[in-house]
Design an enzyme around this catalytic site. Sequence first.
Site, PDB file in Angstrom:
ATOM      1  CE1 TYR A 136      -2.473   3.445   1.414  1.00 40.69           C
ATOM      2  CE2 TYR A 136      -4.205   1.807   1.575  1.00 40.69           C
ATOM      3  CZ  TYR A 136      -3.802   3.128   1.552  1.00 40.69           C
ATOM      4  OH  TYR A 136      -4.740   4.123   1.653  1.00 40.69           O
ATOM      5  CE  LYS A 164      -5.156   1.923  -2.319  1.00 42.69           C
ATOM      6  NZ  LYS A 164      -5.790   2.093  -0.987  1.00 42.69           N
ATOM      7  CB  VAL A 206      -7.240  -0.609  -4.225  1.00 41.31           C
ATOM      8  CG1 VAL A 206      -7.838  -0.607  -2.813  1.00 41.31           C
ATOM      9  CG2 VAL A 206      -6.363  -1.832  -4.415  1.00 41.31           C
TER      10      VAL A 206
END
Length: 303
Positions: A136, A164, A206
């Site tokens: 992330y 991400k 996402v």
Amino acid sequence: MTAKWTGVFPAVTTKLQENGAVDILSTQSSIERLIKNGVSGIIVLPMLGENASLKLAEKEKVIRAAKEVVAGRVPLLSGLAEVSTESAADTARKFQTFGAEGLMAFPSIAYKSDARETSEWYRTLAAECDLPIMIYNNPIAYGVDVTPAILRTLEDVDQIVCIKEESGDIRRVTDLYNEFGDRFAVFCGVDDLILESLTLGVTGWVSGMTNAWPEECVRIFDLGRAGKFAEALALYRVMTPAFHLDTSVKLVQYIKLAEHLVYGAPEWTRAPRLPLVGEEREKVVAVINDTIASLRSRSSKAA
């Protein structure tokens, strides 16, 4: 790692009752709705799912409940947001026993690690569990940027399969592909850059607002992946004012309110987050209602 994640992976909100208790049935219902509308994966306990506000026992209930309703139809990932390396590794192992099939792993949420420390954080996490990992990367919110240079030090870690990308710099997508080819799956991590990211080759998204509008978000993604950008752009422009809500510090309240207005899900959050009130609430409600009306108008014209 055999994980080949692609498509729309909503960052699922954790539904709560007005008293702050986790509402498992509403959470399961929302996940079922997402899958029926064509998402390719489910991520529970993202920061949008109020990960840092939940106790471990509550997180276990959420993952197990999600596992039950997903039932193998799509990959089930869990957010992992911890303070220390030890707690991250321990929690990752627990999440695997609860049923998680992958992790969307934050850097330490309490410490702005430097490049060497960030690399070691993810390398250790991979060594301590058997799950594929999505990094992330949100330096705007967490102050840690997993740059291509840091990723280069993790290229040999097979369990790290995806990033991400939420740096806010659209150029980063091309830099990642130029540096690594297809070594890492690159997912767009912010709603109001998805079409731009698709033109540059991302293979996943996402998404926050997919919680409210899964059918429309999947359609934008599918059209973009198919190169039908003119058709995707028309819908993207309708959705973008609502997508902008995904970039606010109050995205949890905003997206839960959107879910509430679109299909009746509970909008409650856990303190210190409080329900929206006054002028702020009115502005957000106006954006959401305008989007609902615009989508309804598009649908009637198509019919």
